[in-house]
Design a protein around this motif. Structure first.
Motif, PDB file in Angstrom:
ATOM      1  N   LEU A  83     -17.995  37.351 -42.146  1.00  0.00           N
ATOM      2  CA  LEU A  83     -17.849  36.603 -40.971  1.00  0.00           C
ATOM      3  C   LEU A  83     -19.392  36.347 -40.525  1.00  0.00           C
ATOM      4  O   LEU A  83     -19.491  35.380 -39.708  1.00  0.00           O
ATOM      5  N   LEU A  84     -20.456  37.070 -41.018  1.00  0.00           N
ATOM      6  CA  LEU A  84     -21.702  36.787 -40.540  1.00  0.00           C
ATOM      7  C   LEU A  84     -22.398  35.309 -40.678  1.00  0.00           C
ATOM      8  O   LEU A  84     -22.143  34.751 -41.386  1.00  0.00           O
ATOM      9  N   GLY A  85     -22.647  35.016 -39.447  1.00  0.00           N
ATOM     10  CA  GLY A  85     -23.468  33.632 -39.352  1.00  0.00           C
ATOM     11  C   GLY A  85     -22.367  32.500 -39.407  1.00  0.00           C
ATOM     12  O   GLY A  85     -23.053  31.305 -39.308  1.00  0.00           O
ATOM     13  N   LYS A  86     -21.138  32.638 -39.504  1.00  0.00           N
ATOM     14  CA  LYS A  86     -20.218  31.337 -39.341  1.00  0.00           C
ATOM     15  C   LYS A  86     -19.665  31.059 -37.983  1.00  0.00           C
ATOM     16  O   LYS A  86     -19.428  31.894 -37.600  1.00  0.00           O
ATOM     17  N   SER A  87     -20.015  29.793 -37.606  1.00  0.00           N
ATOM     18  CA  SER A  87     -19.694  29.211 -36.338  1.00  0.00           C
ATOM     19  C   SER A  87     -18.323  28.905 -36.619  1.00  0.00           C
ATOM     20  O   SER A  87     -17.586  28.102 -37.478  1.00  0.00           O
ATOM     21  N   ASN A  88     -17.560  29.347 -35.233  1.00  0.00           N
ATOM     22  CA  ASN A  88     -15.856  29.017 -35.272  1.00  0.00           C
ATOM     23  C   ASN A  88     -15.532  28.782 -34.260  1.00  0.00           C
ATOM     24  O   ASN A  88     -16.192  29.228 -33.116  1.00  0.00           O
ATOM     25  N   LEU A 100     -23.198  38.010 -35.741  1.00  0.00           N
ATOM     26  CA  LEU A 100     -24.587  38.095 -36.164  1.00  0.00           C
ATOM     27  C   LEU A 100     -24.940  39.432 -36.319  1.00  0.00           C
ATOM     28  O   LEU A 100     -24.557  40.414 -35.305  1.00  0.00           O
ATOM     29  N   ARG A 101     -25.951  39.644 -37.230  1.00  0.00           N
ATOM     30  CA  ARG A 101     -26.395  41.126 -37.378  1.00  0.00           C
ATOM     31  C   ARG A 101     -27.981  40.854 -37.832  1.00  0.00           C
ATOM     32  O   ARG A 101     -28.129  40.210 -38.927  1.00  0.00           O
ATOM     33  N   SER A 102     -28.858  41.522 -37.368  1.00  0.00           N
ATOM     34  CA  SER A 102     -30.073  41.245 -37.575  1.00  0.00           C
ATOM     35  C   SER A 102     -30.602  42.167 -38.908  1.00  0.00           C
ATOM     36  O   SER A 102     -29.813  43.033 -39.217  1.00  0.00           O
ATOM     37  N   ASN A 103     -31.772  42.112 -39.650  1.00  0.00           N
ATOM     38  CA  ASN A 103     -32.292  42.868 -40.492  1.00  0.00           C
ATOM     39  C   ASN A 103     -31.711  42.480 -41.851  1.00  0.00           C
ATOM     40  O   ASN A 103     -30.558  42.606 -42.259  1.00  0.00           O
ATOM     41  N   GLU A 104     -32.435  41.751 -42.820  1.00  0.00           N
ATOM     42  CA  GLU A 104     -32.053  40.956 -43.971  1.00  0.00           C
ATOM     43  C   GLU A 104     -31.809  42.458 -45.097  1.00  0.00           C
ATOM     44  O   GLU A 104     -31.274  42.287 -46.055  1.00  0.00           O
ATOM     45  N   LYS A 105     -32.209  43.732 -44.763  1.00  0.00           N
ATOM     46  CA  LYS A 105     -31.824  44.735 -45.478  1.00  0.00           C
ATOM     47  C   LYS A 105     -30.593  45.281 -45.555  1.00  0.00           C
ATOM     48  O   LYS A 105     -29.868  45.696 -46.513  1.00  0.00           O
ATOM     49  N   HIS A 106     -29.779  44.504 -44.568  1.00  0.00           N
ATOM     50  CA  HIS A 106     -28.304  44.837 -44.240  1.00  0.00           C
ATOM     51  C   HIS A 106     -27.322  44.329 -45.330  1.00  0.00           C
ATOM     52  O   HIS A 106     -26.877  43.028 -45.034  1.00  0.00           O
ATOM     53  N   GLY A 107     -26.746  44.758 -46.496  1.00  0.00           N
ATOM     54  CA  GLY A 107     -25.775  44.154 -47.218  1.00  0.00           C
ATOM     55  C   GLY A 107     -26.140  42.845 -47.918  1.00  0.00           C
ATOM     56  O   GLY A 107     -27.363  42.413 -48.097  1.00  0.00           O
ATOM     57  N   ARG A 108     -25.286  41.811 -47.477  1.00  0.00           N
ATOM     58  CA  ARG A 108     -25.549  40.658 -48.077  1.00  0.00           C
ATOM     59  C   ARG A 108     -26.732  40.046 -47.425  1.00  0.00           C
ATOM     60  O   ARG A 108     -27.179  39.079 -48.119  1.00  0.00           O
ATOM     61  N   ASN A 109     -27.343  40.116 -46.208  1.00  0.00           N
ATOM     62  CA  ASN A 109     -28.102  39.432 -45.533  1.00  0.00           C
ATOM     63  C   ASN A 109     -29.410  39.580 -46.302  1.00  0.00           C
ATOM     64  O   ASN A 109     -30.124  38.879 -45.970  1.00  0.00           O
ATOM     65  N   ARG A 110     -29.653  40.555 -47.170  1.00  0.00           N
ATOM     66  CA  ARG A 110     -30.932  40.597 -47.827  1.00  0.00           C
ATOM     67  C   ARG A 110     -31.034  39.409 -48.710  1.00  0.00           C
ATOM     68  O   ARG A 110     -32.028  39.004 -49.460  1.00  0.00           O
ATOM     69  N   ASN A 111     -29.798  38.608 -49.086  1.00  0.00           N
ATOM     70  CA  ASN A 111     -29.933  37.351 -50.031  1.00  0.00           C
ATOM     71  C   ASN A 111     -29.995  36.270 -49.003  1.00  0.00           C
ATOM     72  O   ASN A 111     -30.033  35.010 -49.657  1.00  0.00           O
ATOM     73  N   THR A 112     -30.229  36.088 -48.068  1.00  0.00           N
ATOM     74  CA  THR A 112     -30.295  35.047 -46.991  1.00  0.00           C
ATOM     75  C   THR A 112     -31.411  34.286 -47.155  1.00  0.00           C
ATOM     76  O   THR A 112     -32.517  35.062 -47.353  1.00  0.00           O
ATOM     77  N   SER A 113     -31.570  33.022 -46.751  1.00  0.00           N
ATOM     78  CA  SER A 113     -32.735  32.299 -47.210  1.00  0.00           C
ATOM     79  C   SER A 113     -33.606  32.631 -45.715  1.00  0.00           C
ATOM     80  O   SER A 113     -32.995  33.129 -44.676  1.00  0.00           O
ATOM     81  N   ILE A 115     -34.674  30.454 -43.773  1.00  0.00           N
ATOM     82  CA  ILE A 115     -34.489  29.625 -42.746  1.00  0.00           C
ATOM     83  C   ILE A 115     -33.264  30.089 -42.050  1.00  0.00           C
ATOM     84  O   ILE A 115     -33.171  30.253 -40.662  1.00  0.00           O
ATOM     85  N   ILE A 116     -32.281  30.756 -42.512  1.00  0.00           N
ATOM     86  CA  ILE A 116     -30.987  31.284 -41.986  1.00  0.00           C
ATOM     87  C   ILE A 116     -31.391  32.636 -41.113  1.00  0.00           C
ATOM     88  O   ILE A 116     -30.924  32.706 -40.051  1.00  0.00           O
ATOM     89  N   GLU A 117     -32.388  33.409 -41.628  1.00  0.00           N
ATOM     90  CA  GLU A 117     -32.736  34.655 -41.043  1.00  0.00           C
ATOM     91  C   GLU A 117     -33.544  34.282 -39.722  1.00  0.00           C
ATOM     92  O   GLU A 117     -33.357  35.024 -38.709  1.00  0.00           O
ATOM     93  N   ALA A 118     -34.512  33.227 -39.889  1.00  0.00           N
ATOM     94  CA  ALA A 118     -35.070  32.740 -38.689  1.00  0.00           C
ATOM     95  C   ALA A 118     -34.044  32.169 -37.415  1.00  0.00           C
ATOM     96  O   ALA A 118     -34.197  32.543 -36.564  1.00  0.00           O
ATOM     97  N   MET A 119     -33.145  31.340 -38.052  1.00  0.00           N
ATOM     98  CA  MET A 119     -32.034  30.962 -36.962  1.00  0.00           C
ATOM     99  C   MET A 119     -31.278  32.182 -36.375  1.00  0.00           C
ATOM    100  O   MET A 119     -31.087  32.189 -35.232  1.00  0.00           O
TER     101      MET A 119
END
Length: 293
Positions: A83-88, A100-113, A115-119
């Motif tokens: 569900l992370l980052g998807k606008s509904n 949303l959830r901060s920190n790219e180390k959390h699960g799949r967030n570590r693979n986000t770009s 740009i997405i992390e900055a947003m």
């Protein structure tokens, strides 16, 4: 407890989730019976030896990537990650919600770009600013940091009561401006907590908080957007929601949202989970009943 413990004492949230003992090996270079593994969803710690006795296989070395204490925690974690980052759409023109959830180390967030992390960080900063409109600033005595910042940005700590790694933030927006914000953490299939809920000043008394909570209830634990959180959680085995409430707002949360005051006995049954609560608030709960199919 009527007297001080005579031996070494560990609170229930610091003890192993199976044996209850709190002693562990903290040498990360070796993997032994007393090594502790922490579930990436409920964040409870478990002795490797206790897990082996339970029948868990493949624990010859520290697991790579995410590790979960059971199938239920795994299901909840990856559902939230999806569900992370998807606008509904929130069901009203111009309004949408995002988790949303901060920190790219959390699960799949570590693979986000980047740009997405900055947003994500930009939206979380806006959510933090909005929550600061709603609550007095709370500085953590132990760390001298701002509690709202720690929660919204999922700050980690080795101290269980100061570890906010498991928090997610849900934002109700109009355009790109946050209107209402809720922070939540799923402790296990037994209980989830929603310690911070707030609406910006200009949008209060317009049903925005209700809309946010309804959106949370519809989608947070299931891809079925037409199913209420009560039914979803109950069918997954989750028993209750927790929410700290001021005395002034107690009647509103009781009558409009279905929460009731948690008794001392209710709290005693959940001692293994450190919840976020505040001075001069009353911990309320919403019991979830299994849907009849």
């Amino acid at each position: 407890m009527q007297v001080f413990p005579e031996s070494v004492y560990f609170c229930p949230s610091c003890g192993c989730g199976l044996c209850g003992e709190g002693e562990y090996n903290n040498d990360g270079e070796i993997f032994v019976e007393k090594t502790i593994l922490f579930c990436d969803q409920c964040e409870r710690g478990y002795h490797v030896g206790c897990l082996r006795e339970r029948g868990d296989e493949g624990l010859e070395s520290c697991p790579e990537g995410n590790w979960f204490c059971g199938e239920k925690c795994s299901e909840i974690f990856f559902h939230l990650q999806n569900l992370l980052g998807k606008s509904n759409s929130a069901g009203i023109d111009g309004l949408s919600w995002t988790i949303l959830r901060s920190n790219e180390k959390h699960g799949r967030n570590r693979n986000t770009s980047s740009i997405i992390e900055a947003m994500t960080k930009c939206k979380l900063r806006a959510a933090r600013s909005m929550l600061r409109e709603c609550f007095d600033r709370i500085i953590q005595p132990a760390t001298k940091t701002d509690l709202i910042t720690d929660v919204v940005f999922s700050k980690e700590s080795a101290v269980p009561h100061l570890n906010y790694r498991g928090f997610y933030t849900m934002i109700l927006e109009k355009g790109k401006k946050p209107i209402s914000v809720a922070t939540f953490r799923v402790r296990s299939d037994k209980v989830a907590e929603v310690p911070l809920v707030g609406t910006c000043i200009r949008s209060r008394r317009q049903g925005m908080c209700r809309l946010l909570m309804n959106s949370l209830q519809k989608v947070i634990f299931s891809v079925d957007l037409d199913t209420q959180l009560d039914i979803i959680l109950a069918n997954m085995g989750v028993q209750k929601l927790l929410l700290p409430v001021t005395a002034k707002l107690l009647q509103c949360w009781n009558t409009s949202f279905g929460f009731s005051v948690a008794t001392n006995f209710d709290r005693f049954k959940m001692l293994e989970y450190p919840f976020l609560e505040f001075n001069d608030t009353i911990m309320c709960q919403k019991l979830l009943t299994r849907a009849v199919t």
